[in-house]
Design a protein around this motif. Structure first.
Motif, PDB file in Angstrom:
ATOM      1  N   GLN A  65       0.848  -1.185   0.000  1.00 54.03           N
ATOM      2  CA  GLN A  65       0.000   0.000   0.000  1.00 54.03           C
ATOM      3  C   GLN A  65       0.886   1.238   0.000  1.00 54.03           C
ATOM      4  O   GLN A  65       1.829   1.331   0.788  1.00 54.03           O
ATOM      5  N   VAL A  66       0.567   2.149  -0.899  1.00 51.04           N
ATOM      6  CA  VAL A  66       1.270   3.438  -0.950  1.00 51.04           C
ATOM      7  C   VAL A  66       0.240   4.540  -1.140  1.00 51.04           C
ATOM      8  O   VAL A  66      -0.885   4.298  -1.610  1.00 51.04           O
ATOM      9  N   PHE A  95      10.445  13.541  -6.860  1.00 42.85           N
ATOM     10  CA  PHE A  95      10.729  12.604  -5.786  1.00 42.85           C
ATOM     11  C   PHE A  95       9.519  11.707  -5.544  1.00 42.85           C
ATOM     12  O   PHE A  95       8.363  12.106  -5.793  1.00 42.85           O
ATOM     13  N   ILE A  96       9.806  10.493  -5.069  1.00 41.37           N
ATOM     14  CA  ILE A  96       8.773   9.573  -4.622  1.00 41.37           C
ATOM     15  C   ILE A  96       9.016   9.300  -3.145  1.00 41.37           C
ATOM     16  O   ILE A  96      10.138   8.995  -2.729  1.00 41.37           O
ATOM     17  N   HIS A  97       7.971   9.438  -2.330  1.00 36.27           N
ATOM     18  CA  HIS A  97       8.075   9.292  -0.888  1.00 36.27           C
ATOM     19  C   HIS A  97       7.625   7.884  -0.496  1.00 36.27           C
ATOM     20  O   HIS A  97       6.485   7.485  -0.772  1.00 36.27           O
ATOM     21  N   LEU A  98       8.511   7.145   0.129  1.00 37.23           N
ATOM     22  CA  LEU A  98       8.235   5.785   0.570  1.00 37.23           C
ATOM     23  C   LEU A  98       8.407   5.696   2.075  1.00 37.23           C
ATOM     24  O   LEU A  98       9.297   6.339   2.647  1.00 37.23           O
ATOM     25  N   PRO A  99       7.571   4.890   2.755  1.00 38.86           N
ATOM     26  CA  PRO A  99       7.653   4.793   4.212  1.00 38.86           C
ATOM     27  C   PRO A  99       9.008   4.279   4.680  1.00 38.86           C
ATOM     28  O   PRO A  99       9.549   3.320   4.129  1.00 38.86           O
ATOM     29  N   LYS A 100       9.552   4.927   5.711  1.00 32.81           N
ATOM     30  CA  LYS A 100      10.795   4.575   6.388  1.00 32.81           C
ATOM     31  C   LYS A 100      12.037   4.674   5.500  1.00 32.81           C
ATOM     32  O   LYS A 100      13.134   4.343   5.914  1.00 32.81           O
TER      33      LYS A 100
END
Length: 412
Positions: A133-134, A143-148
């Motif tokens: 899930q994103v 930019f692409i923001h990804l968890p952690k």
């Protein structure tokens, strides 16, 4: 409709270190969970035809499933704190990969075809991890923001299509860098026009020519692998001379991987260009439902894998659906043997590349004749007296027929 867009990433050195640590920890977790399942299978299975009358029955253990192994991740994080740095859904996706690999070995896929025994992942063999899930606004600017992980620079060479929802994001490490693959879904259902002789083209896949259409247009086989074979052999010999575990061996291995990746990229680019050219005609596309894996077991394996029929047909199906068209698979039996004008069978060997019908006098290439037959079968049109009648009815999509390589060449 489901499709995938792949973009190149430009992570910072700290992000590269973090993602490599994730891959190594996920690889160990994959091997550990797979070992749990294999140990259960070895301790609880029994050969009925070779079971002794008196034997010690060990205590049966509960079968580890995807839910029990996911619940056990809490103990894993408590015992190994380094796993706390990995996103929880990424860890759960690792368990799901083990579950799929194990079930495909014992039960098979949805078609009942079983895979081989799952193997443990060696160092460097676990190359990707998935965020199930994103957020839909994860891409902001460049930019692409990804968890952690944070914001990673993205080379967005093409925009995302309108109306598509981002379902998953997969980070992959390749020989030339890092990539992100976004799985997209469109909720709208495309409406297809009925397949007729006027709005359908037939293609015949081959090795003499990559494909031949029903109008006689042919596309040559580029043979990217055979062109690069001498360079690959030279790089492979250089790799074999390096000492295992040395830095020079790692560099030589990277050169071999990049050479293979270049061949794969050239082949994929060729497939996309050919598929786009076919779809741009605005017609449904009919092709033979070949068992490419069965044919690849023959002595023509290298040429078939170099042509990449399976990858091309997958790309063609996606491109056609996005354009509101259909990619129709038909029964391949007799497409090269039957005459496209009178319907009579004209026996040929695999070396006979010309169709000469003694009944109606039709003279044309073997693949051209097969492409016309494929087109007629896709629209449900009888081959006999094909030019004298027309067909405008709607037909169901033909079933996929599977044949071995020997059967295919015997029937072709």
């Amino acid at each position: 409709m489901r499709t995938a867009y792949q973009y190149r990433l430009r992570p910072t050195p700290s992000q590269v270190v973090l993602m490599e640590q994730w891959l190594e920890l996920l690889r160990k977790q994959y091997n550990y969970r797979l070992a749990e399942r294999l140990n259960w299978w070895e301790q609880n299975r029994c050969n009925i035809n070779a079971c002794p009358l008196i034997c010690h029955l060990p205590e049966l253990k509960d079968r580890p499933d995807v839910y029990s192994q996911k619940r056990d991740l809490v103990n894993t994080k408590a015992r190994f704190p380094e796993y706390q740095a990995i996103h929880s859904q990424v860890l759960q996706n690792c368990i799901e990969r083990v579950h799929k690999a194990f079930d495909r070995w014992l039960k098979g896929d949805r078609n009942g075809k079983r895979a081989g025994r799952p193997r443990f992942k060696g160092a460097g063999r676990y190359r990707s991890f998935t965020f199930p899930q994103v957020k839909q606004d994860c891409i902001q600017g460049k930019f692409i923001h990804l968890p952690k992980i944070g914001a990673i620079k993205l080379i967005q060479h093409r925009p995302l299509p309108d109306g598509f929802v981002i379902k998953t994001a997969t980070i992959t490490r390749k020989a030339d860098g890092w990539y992100v693959t976004l799985s997209l879904q469109d909720a709208s259902v495309p409406e297809f026009e009925p397949a007729t002789l006027e709005n359908t083209i037939g293609i015949d896949m081959g090795l003499d020519s990559f494909l031949v259409t029903d109008t006689g247009e042919s596309v040559p086989v580029p043979q990217y692998y055979r062109r690069a074979q001498k360079r690959l052999e030279r790089l492979q010999r250089s790799l074999s001379r390096k000492q295992k575990g040395s830095n020079r061996r790692k560099k030589a291995l990277r050169r071999v991987a990049k050479a293979h990746l270049k061949v794969a990229n050239q082949r994929k680019d060729f497939h996309y260009k050919v598929a786009k050219k076919l779809v741009s005609k605005g017609k449904h596309i009919a092709y033979e439902a070949l068992n490419t894996k069965g044919i690849a077991r023959t002595r023509l394996a290298k040429s078939i894998y170099d042509a990449g029929w399976g990858q091309f047909l997958q790309i063609l199906a996606v491109k056609a659906e996005r354009a509101g068209l259909r990619a129709i698979a038909v029964d391949p039996r007799g497409t090269s043997q039957d005459c496209s004008q009178c319907g009579q069978k004209v026996p040929k060997t695999i070396r006979d590349r010309w169709h000469s019908c003694p009944h109606c006098g039709l003279e044309l290439g073997r693949d051209h004749n097969a492409a016309i037959n494929i087109k007629y079968r896709a629209v449900g049109h009888p081959v006999l007296k094909a030019q004298e009648t027309s067909f405008t009815g709607v037909t169901e999509k033909p079933a996929l027929f599977r044949f071995s390589g020997a059967e295919r060449f015997a029937l072709a």
